[in-house]
Design a protein around this motif. Structure first.
Motif, PDB file in Angstrom:
ATOM      1  N   GLN A 102       0.886  -1.116   0.044  1.00 47.47           N
ATOM      2  CA  GLN A 102       0.050  -0.137  -0.113  1.00 47.47           C
ATOM      3  C   GLN A 102       0.848   1.161  -0.001  1.00 47.47           C
ATOM      4  O   GLN A 102       1.927   1.076   0.583  1.00 47.47           O
ATOM      5  N   ILE A 103       0.435   2.151  -0.674  1.00 44.77           N
ATOM      6  CA  ILE A 103       1.306   3.312  -0.805  1.00 44.77           C
ATOM      7  C   ILE A 103       0.412   4.790  -0.408  1.00 44.77           C
ATOM      8  O   ILE A 103      -0.736   4.604  -0.932  1.00 44.77           O
ATOM      9  N   LEU A 104       1.020   5.825  -0.017  1.00 50.85           N
ATOM     10  CA  LEU A 104       0.134   6.754   0.369  1.00 50.85           C
ATOM     11  C   LEU A 104       1.439   7.929   0.225  1.00 50.85           C
ATOM     12  O   LEU A 104       2.188   8.027   0.671  1.00 50.85           O
ATOM     13  N   CYS A 105       0.529   9.318  -0.344  1.00 47.50           N
ATOM     14  CA  CYS A 105       1.438  10.393  -0.219  1.00 47.50           C
ATOM     15  C   CYS A 105       0.731  11.559   0.282  1.00 47.50           C
ATOM     16  O   CYS A 105      -0.556  11.629   0.152  1.00 47.50           O
ATOM     17  N   MET A 106       1.121  12.165   1.419  1.00 47.58           N
ATOM     18  CA  MET A 106       0.426  13.357   1.702  1.00 47.58           C
ATOM     19  C   MET A 106       1.195  14.621   2.276  1.00 47.58           C
ATOM     20  O   MET A 106       2.405  14.492   2.235  1.00 47.58           O
TER      21      MET A 106
END
Ligand SMILES: [Zn+2]
Length: 412
Positions: A102-106
Motif C-alpha cells: 500500500q502506498i500513500l502520499c500526503m
C-alpha cells in the motif's frame, strides 16, 4: 587545522542548533500557529534566539508567517503567527506485506494526495521485482500528481513485518514477504534520490500513533497491534527520542498453549495460533453448519471458502454461540499477553490498535478480562485503527525531518 577541542565544540554547537530547531518545529507543528513570544515562553529560550532561528527557518521555506487579529481590546492590532509551510512538502508511506503493498502520499496537513494498493503475486517474492514495482508506481504518481515540480519530497517511509535493522535500512527476516537481508533503503535512495527509512511495521504504526495523537514525546509506551497477527512495539527513552528508538516485540509468538497448534515460526501454541485471524477462521470453518453456527452459515452460504474475519465478527455480534466461544478464547489469551507485557515492560501507557477494537462487543469483552488485572487502567484504544499502515511510515519521515531540525539529506 582544527584541534580536537574545537571539533568537539563544533559538533556540540551543531547538536544544540539541531535540537533547538527541532523543538521549535515540533511545537509549531503541534500548535498549528503560534507567536514567537509564546515559543520563547514554552521552550524557555530567549526571544533573540527564537528570532534568529525562526528567521533561518522562514528563509529556508520551512516556516511561514500569517497575521491574525489579536483577541483583545486594542482594535486593529495584528499578531504574527508562525506555522509550518504544510503544503510545500510531501511525504510518502509504503507498507509492504505478503503479495501486496500500500502506498500513500500526503502533505504536512495529513491531506492525502494519492494512495494506492498494488498486488505483487507476479513478483514471486523477489525483492528486486517488488522494489522495482514500488518505485515505478511511485515515480508515475509523483509525476501524474505534479508533486516533483510543485513540492519538496521529504522522503519515503517503508514498513515491513519481521526483523528489521532500521539504522542500516535492511529487512533481515520478513517471514515470507521476500528473501532475507534486503537493503531497502539503499535501493530506494539510489533510485528515487530522496531519503528513505525502513522500519518494522508495528514500530511504524507506533510512530503514527504518537505523531497523530500529538503525544508529547511518548517516553514510555507499549503499542500493541492485533489483527491479522499480534505484535507490539516498545518505546522507552530518557533524553531525546529518535524514530529509530522503537523496538519491535514479537508478542504473537509468546507461548499461550504449550500443547497447541504448530505456528509459522516453528514453535507450538504461540498466541497467534489462537488469536490470529488465520486460527480464528480455521476454527470457525471446523464448526460451520446450519445448526451450530446459523448466522455464519447464512453469511457464507454454507461455504467455508467464503469465511473471513468480517463475517465471523458479524456472526459474533448477532450471537452465534460457538463463534462467541472462539472469539472469547482469543480475547482471554490476548488479555493474558497484555497483562504479561505490563509486568515485563512496566510501561506508563499501553495502546491497543486494530480493526477488531472498533467492534464494541469485542472491545468491551477484552476490557472485562483486562479489568481482572492490576494496571488495566493504563490501557487505551487507538483512535486511528486501519489508518496507520501507510500514514505510519509517512509520519516516520515527518518525525525524522523534525527531529533533525529540518536538515535532512540523503546519506551516501
Ligand atoms: Zn510462533
Amino acid at each position: 587545522m582544527r584541534t580536537m577541542d574545537q571539533s568537539v565544540n563544533g559538533i556540540n554547537m551543531l547538536g544544540v542548533k539541531i535540537k533547538n530547531r527541532s523543538s521549535i518545529l515540533y511545537l509549531i507543528y503541534r500548535s498549528g500557529g503560534i507567536s514567537r513570544k509564546e515559543i520563547a515562553n514554552k521552550l524557555n529560550l530567549t526571544p533573540a534566539a527564537i528570532t534568529l532561528i525562526t528567521t533561518d527557518l522562514i528563509n529556508e521555506g520551512i516556516l511561514v508567517e500569517s497575521a491574525v487579529e489579536q483577541n483583545n481590546n486594542r482594535k486593529g492590532r495584528k499578531e504574527i503567527l508562525l506555522d509550518i509551510n504544510r503544503k510545500k512538502y510531501a511525504t510518502i508511506g509504503i507498507y509492504i506485506s505478503t503479495n501486496k503493498f500500500q502506498i500513500l502520499c500526503m502533505d504536512l496537513n495529513s491531506t492525502v494526495i494519492f494512495e494506492d494498493t498494488v498486488f505483487t503475486a507476479d513478483c514471486h517474492k523477489k525483492s528486486s521485482a517488488i522494489l522495482d514495482k514500488v518505485c515505478s508506481i511511485l515515480e508515475h504518481n509523483l509525476i501524474y500528481y505534479d508533486i516533483v515540480r510543485t513540492r519538496t519530497i521529504l522522503g519515503v517511509g517503508v514498513s515491513v513485518k519481521g526483523i528489521v535493522n532500521s539504522r542500516a535500512g535492511v529487512s533481515i527476516n520478513s517471514y515470507n514477504v521476500w528473501e532475507d537481508n534486503v537493503n531497502v533503503v539503499e535501493y530506494i535512495q539510489k533510485r528515487m534520490k530522496v531519503p528513505a527509512i525502513l522500519t518494522n511495521n508495528i514500530c511504524s504504526l507506533a510512530h503514527g500513533e504518537s505523531f497523530f495523537a500529538n503525544m508529547e514525546h511518548p517516553k514510555d509506551m507499549l503499542f500493541i497491534k492485533y489483527g491479522p497477527g499480534v505484535g507490539a512495539a516498545r518505546v522507552f527513552y530518557q533524553d531525546t527520542l529518535s524514530v529509530f528508538d522503537f523496538n519491535a516485540i514479537q508478542l504473537g509468538h509468546t507461548i499461550a498453549d504449550p500443547n497447541g497448534a504448530i505456528c509459522e515460526c516453528g514453535n507450538r501454541g504461540c498466541l497467534e495460533t489462537i488469536a490470529g485471524y488465520d486460527a480464528i477462521e480455521r476454527n470457525a470453518a471446523n464448526i460451520l453448519s446450519s445448526k451450530l453456527t446459523p448466522y455464519l452459515f447464512s453469511y457464507t452460504d454454507g461455504n467455508a471458502e467464503n469465511l473471513n474475519i468480517k463475517n465471523i465478527i458479524k456472526a459474533y455480534n448477532d450471537g452465534d454461540k460457538l463463534i462467541e466461544d472462539i472469539l472469547d478464547r482469543s480475547i482471554y489469551f490476548l488479555s493474558i499477553a497484555i497483562k504479561n507485557s505490563m509486568c515485563l515492560f512496566d510501561p506508563k501507557s499501553i495502546i491497543l490498535y486494530g480493526e477488531l477494537f472498533e467492534n464494541e462487543k469485542f472491545r468491551k469483552n477484552l476490557y472485562i478480562h483486562l479489568s481482572n488485572y492490576s494496571g488495566y487502567e493504563k490501557v487505551t484504544f487507538s483512535g486511528f485503527n486501519l489508518q496507520l499502515e501507510t500514514q505510519g511510515p509517512a509520519s516516520t519521515i515527518i518525525n525524522y525531518f523534525f527531529e533533525n531540525g529540518g536538515l535532512i539529506d540523503i546519506k551516501d
